[in-house]
Design a protein around this motif. Structure first.
Motif, short mmCIF file in Angstrom:
data_model
loop_
_atom_site.label_atom_id
_atom_site.label_comp_id
_atom_site.label_asym_id
_atom_site.label_seq_id
_atom_site.Cartn_x
_atom_site.Cartn_y
_atom_site.Cartn_z
N TYR A 1 36.50 -22.33 -5.19
CA TYR A 1 35.09 -22.04 -4.89
C TYR A 1 34.82 -20.54 -4.70
CZ TYR A 1 34.93 -27.07 -4.15
OH TYR A 1 35.04 -28.43 -4.31
N ALA B 1 23.54 -26.29 4.48
CA ALA B 1 24.14 -24.96 4.39
C ALA B 1 24.76 -24.75 3.01
CB ALA B 1 25.17 -24.77 5.49
N HIS B 2 25.50 -25.76 2.52
CA HIS B 2 26.11 -25.67 1.19
C HIS B 2 25.02 -25.63 0.11
CE1 HIS B 2 29.93 -26.22 3.07
NE2 HIS B 2 29.69 -27.49 3.42
N GLN C 1 20.78 -20.17 -3.61
CA GLN C 1 20.76 -18.71 -3.65
C GLN C 1 21.42 -18.19 -4.92
OE1 GLN C 1 22.61 -16.90 -0.25
NE2 GLN C 1 21.99 -14.81 -0.79
N ILE C 2 22.47 -18.86 -5.37
CA ILE C 2 23.16 -18.45 -6.59
C ILE C 2 22.28 -18.69 -7.82
CG2 ILE C 2 25.13 -18.95 -8.10
CD1 ILE C 2 26.74 -19.58 -5.56
N ASN D 1 21.93 -24.57 0.31
CA ASN D 1 21.25 -23.28 0.29
C ASN D 1 22.10 -22.20 -0.36
OD1 ASN D 1 19.02 -24.41 1.55
ND2 ASN D 1 19.71 -23.85 3.62
N LYS D 2 23.41 -22.33 -0.22
CA LYS D 2 24.31 -21.38 -0.87
C LYS D 2 24.16 -21.45 -2.38
CE LYS D 2 29.27 -20.65 -1.61
NZ LYS D 2 30.64 -21.13 -1.25
N PHE D 3 24.09 -22.67 -2.90
CA PHE D 3 23.95 -22.84 -4.36
C PHE D 3 22.53 -22.51 -4.82
CE2 PHE D 3 27.80 -25.28 -3.56
CZ PHE D 3 28.61 -24.85 -4.61
#
Length: 201
Positions: free
Chosen positions: A104, A79-80, A86-87, A82-84
């Motif tokens: 953060y 999950a973490h 996406q950025i 995929n967050k990065f």
């Protein structure tokens, strides 16, 4: 058997990573903001990726930067990760570097290893990552070092004059009898001897 398998997996990950990830805080950490987040994979797909990850790790350690690791290959980190992804807009590519701050809330994608190398080549690395140095920006570090050196020189004990008597050759020599002191003491002064007078008969 489970413990043996776990230890083997850990050793394989360390060998692929070429550095011990246990020595660096993992995301999310309590490191002071701002800091660098190194998104990497302990299951690197090839030796080139593993070498790039190690190069970034060694660079940050050598520069004494605040940074943490996020292993994108671990299920608990997906999950973490995929967050990065996406950025950055780069999915499944490692290593990726970010600067995070405000707990953060603010995340800036800095690029992959090639992008960081370009920053190094144009001699802008220290300026770009100036606020992530553990001991403050390099300019402040150099200023503090100069001040400490000045203090050392100011309070350094002065060399005492020698207490031993000076050697004879270092002392001014007195003119010897028959020498001319006005002429540096060198040479002999001519003194005419009185001539005997003839006796009259």
């Amino acid at each position: 058997h489970f413990n043996i398998c776990s230890s083997v997996v850990v050793r394989l990950k360390q060998k692929m990573a070429s550095f011990d990830s246990r020595l660096i805080p993992s995301y999310p950490s309590t490191l002071q903001d701002p800091k660098i987040l190194l998104l990497w994979s302990s299951l690197a797909s090839n030796s080139s990726q593993a070498a790039a990850q190690k190069r970034m790790h060694d660079l940050f350690v050598g520069k004494k930067l605040r940074f943490e690791l996020l292993d994108g290959s671990q299920d608990e980190n997906k999950a973490h990760r995929n967050k990065f992804f996406q950025i950055s807009g780069l999915k499944g590519k490692y290593p990726q570097m970010f600067i995070v701050s405000n707990n953060y809330a603010q995340i800036t994608f800095m690029g992959m290893d090639d992008d960081i190398q370009e920053i190094i080549d144009v001699e802008q690395f220290d300026m770009v990552f100036s606020h992530c140095f553990k001991e403050g920006p390099p300019q402040q570090q150099r200023g503090r070092a100069a001040q400490q050196q000045q203090k050392k020189e100011k309070f350094a004990p002065k060399k005492a004059l020698p207490s031993k008597p000076l050697p004879n050759k270092a002392l001014p020599q007195k003119p010897l009898p028959g020498q001319n002191p006005k002429n540096g003491g060198g040479g002999y002064q001519y003194q005419p001897q009185p001539q005997p007078q003839p006796q009259q008969q």
